[in-house]
Enzyme design. Structure first.
Site, PDB file in Angstrom:
ATOM      1  N   GLY A  15       0.795  -1.230   0.000  1.00 25.58           N
ATOM      2  CA  GLY A  15       0.000   0.000   0.000  1.00 25.58           C
ATOM      3  C   GLY A  15       0.819   1.266   0.000  1.00 25.58           C
ATOM      4  O   GLY A  15       0.553   2.186   0.793  1.00 25.58           O
ATOM      5  N   GLY A  19      10.187   1.114   8.163  1.00 27.52           N
ATOM      6  CA  GLY A  19      11.542   1.092   7.636  1.00 27.52           C
ATOM      7  C   GLY A  19      11.773   2.216   6.654  1.00 27.52           C
ATOM      8  O   GLY A  19      11.047   3.215   6.647  1.00 27.52           O
ATOM      9  N   GLY A  74      11.184   2.508   3.478  1.00 30.43           N
ATOM     10  CA  GLY A  74      10.062   2.801   2.590  1.00 30.43           C
ATOM     11  C   GLY A  74       8.980   3.590   3.295  1.00 30.43           C
ATOM     12  O   GLY A  74       8.520   4.632   2.806  1.00 30.43           O
ATOM     13  N   THR A  77      12.775  -2.129  11.629  1.00 31.24           N
ATOM     14  CA  THR A  77      13.083  -3.144  10.625  1.00 31.24           C
ATOM     15  C   THR A  77      13.960  -4.207  11.252  1.00 31.24           C
ATOM     16  O   THR A  77      14.918  -3.883  11.965  1.00 31.24           O
ATOM     17  CB  THR A  77      13.804  -2.580   9.382  1.00 31.24           C
ATOM     18  N   ASP A  99      15.895  -5.851   9.611  1.00 31.19           N
ATOM     19  CA  ASP A  99      17.109  -5.839   8.794  1.00 31.19           C
ATOM     20  C   ASP A  99      18.191  -4.922   9.345  1.00 31.19           C
ATOM     21  O   ASP A  99      19.349  -5.027   8.946  1.00 31.19           O
ATOM     22  CB  ASP A  99      16.784  -5.403   7.361  1.00 31.19           C
ATOM     23  N   ARG A 104      26.723 -33.598   7.957  1.00 33.98           N
ATOM     24  CA  ARG A 104      26.176 -32.813   6.841  1.00 33.98           C
ATOM     25  C   ARG A 104      26.667 -31.370   6.869  1.00 33.98           C
ATOM     26  O   ARG A 104      27.144 -30.874   7.880  1.00 33.98           O
ATOM     27  CB  ARG A 104      24.647 -32.786   6.924  1.00 33.98           C
ATOM     28  N   GLU A 135      19.768 -13.439   2.594  1.00 34.22           N
ATOM     29  CA  GLU A 135      18.953 -13.598   1.388  1.00 34.22           C
ATOM     30  C   GLU A 135      19.441 -12.728   0.235  1.00 34.22           C
ATOM     31  O   GLU A 135      19.171 -13.014  -0.932  1.00 34.22           O
ATOM     32  CB  GLU A 135      17.486 -13.273   1.690  1.00 34.22           C
ATOM     33  N   ARG A 165      22.175 -29.646   3.209  1.00 30.70           N
ATOM     34  CA  ARG A 165      20.760 -29.320   3.397  1.00 30.70           C
ATOM     35  C   ARG A 165      20.619 -27.815   3.597  1.00 30.70           C
ATOM     36  O   ARG A 165      21.494 -27.163   4.165  1.00 30.70           O
ATOM     37  CB  ARG A 165      20.181 -30.052   4.606  1.00 30.70           C
ATOM     38  N   LEU A 192       9.830 -16.667  10.056  1.00 33.06           N
ATOM     39  CA  LEU A 192       9.983 -17.018  11.471  1.00 33.06           C
ATOM     40  C   LEU A 192      10.746 -15.921  12.213  1.00 33.06           C
ATOM     41  O   LEU A 192      10.558 -15.712  13.411  1.00 33.06           O
ATOM     42  CB  LEU A 192      10.730 -18.346  11.602  1.00 33.06           C
TER      43      LEU A 192
END
Length: 369
Positions: free
Chosen positions: A85, A125, A127, A148, A150, A185, A245, A287, A294
């Site tokens: 929005g 944040g 934005g 945020t 981040d 692993r 990410e 993996r 979360l």
């Protein structure tokens, strides 16, 4: 500084949710009501004012001390939020049926006047605070609160929500150590953060990761694999790789899932990419665990609760003092005021020469560079 006579203020929460939002709302409401002001919450960012008919109870809701009682420890936001929005880039169908972005901030200013709102506390944040800055330039009295997970907002030492996200990520990495070692692993843990590596860096170091990949340092996947092989030779038959990410390989690009009109691009897939390439190169079972949303949910930590309450109270003090077009910012041991234009001018990324990076290197953690 000319002081506006305030009687009614509005609160908005926009963008991704973060632990501590409700604590800020409570602090703003209680501090404002104690000054004799009326408080209102805008539903879902600015949607409550731009699309009021969508809400049976109205897009603007009254907030009293009773309504914010007992919400400090709750995750999410009682007002709702959205990352679709943006009134500066509102998605609207044109005559040709195609979506286009239009500026609805003038309509928004009129809506504030119609509802006799004297000032706005915008919690968000870069934005959301960028929108607040535009509204302030168009005549609305606006104060911002930095939110945020981040931690990428400039001019504040930290944003609320970050500590909770980083703490949760660290706990998840702790849990993965035992299963990684048991099965011999390689575990790749993807965390949020968009174009800044704060969550990956701090949780990775705290969780004793072997490799940390962040957007600020493009990685060489063969150097990542070399770190894994070195550990195997030393008898450590498992490894933990934390991937932001927004991490990207040297000469490559960030992994983007989608880009829609009226909202920021959606990142994803960085962890899976690293996991596949590491397994292909080393031949060792790998993996990937994506923590994703979360990191946004759950109860805020003590630190995030306290800084949220401090920010909320400081925002009301700023309005009392006649401040406008500013963001409250943590500058230990105090909360100070900085212009919204400065706070949203650039993204706060991880400095490559910061002590935290140096500490990781001294501990033998690889950044794939």
């Amino acid at each position: 500084m000319k002081r506006l006579k305030i009687k009614r203020i509005a609160i908005t929460t926009g963008g991704g949710d973060a632990p501590g939002l409700n604590a800020v709302i409570r602090a703003v409401v209680v501090s404002a009501v104690n000054r004799g002001w009326e408080c209102f919450g805008i539903r879902d960012g600015y949607n409550g004012l731009l699309e009021p008919k969508k809400y049976a109870e109205g897009g603007l809701i009254s907030l009293t001390k009773l309504k914010v009682r007992g919400i400090t420890h709750l995750g999410g936001t009682i007002l709702g939020t959205t990352n679709k929005g943006n009134p500066l880039k509102w998605p609207m169908k044109g005559k040709d049926g195609k979506l286009q972005e239009i500026d609805r901030t003038d309509e928004l200013i009129k809506a504030f006047k119609k509802n006799k709102i004297d000032a706005l506390v915008a919690i968000g944040g870069d934005g959301s605070l960028g929108i607040a800055n535009v509204l302030a330039q168009k005549g609305l009295c606006a104060v911002g609160v930095p939110k945020t997970i981040d931690n990428d907002l400039d001019k504040t030492v930290i944003t609320f929500g970050f500590d909770t996200a980083a703490s949760f990520a660290t706990g998840c990495i702790d849990r993965l150590h035992s299963t990684a070692e048991a099965h011999q692993r390689i575990m790749v843990v993807e965390v949020m953060g968009r174009y800044a590596g704060w969550i990956a860096l701090e949780s990775g170091i705290s969780g004793t990761a072997d490799v940390i990949l962040i957007p600020e340092i493009p990685y060489d996947i063969y150097k990542v694999a070399r770190k894994i092989e070195e550990r195997w030779k030393c008898g450590a038959h498992f490894s933990i790789i934390v991937v932001a990410e927004g991490a990207k390989p040297k000469g490559g690009s960030i992994s983007v899932v989608s880009k829609e009109i009226g909202r920021a691009e959606k990142l994803g897939g960085a962890g899976e990419r690293v996991a596949k390439e590491v397994q292909d190169i080393t031949g060792k079972e790998t993996r990937c665990v994506v923590l994703g949303h979360l990191l946004r949910g759950g109860t805020p930590t003590t630190f995030d609760r306290l800084i949220s309450l401090r920010f909320g109270a400081a925002a009301v003090r700023a309005l009392t003092e006649g401040q406008n077009g500013i963001m409250v910012a943590l500058d230990p041991p105090t909360v100070r005021y900085v212009p919204l234009a400065e706070a949203t001018n650039r993204m706060k990324t991880v400095p490559l020469d910061c002590d935290t990076i140096l500490t990781a290197r001294d501990l033998g953690i690889s950044f794939g560079d």
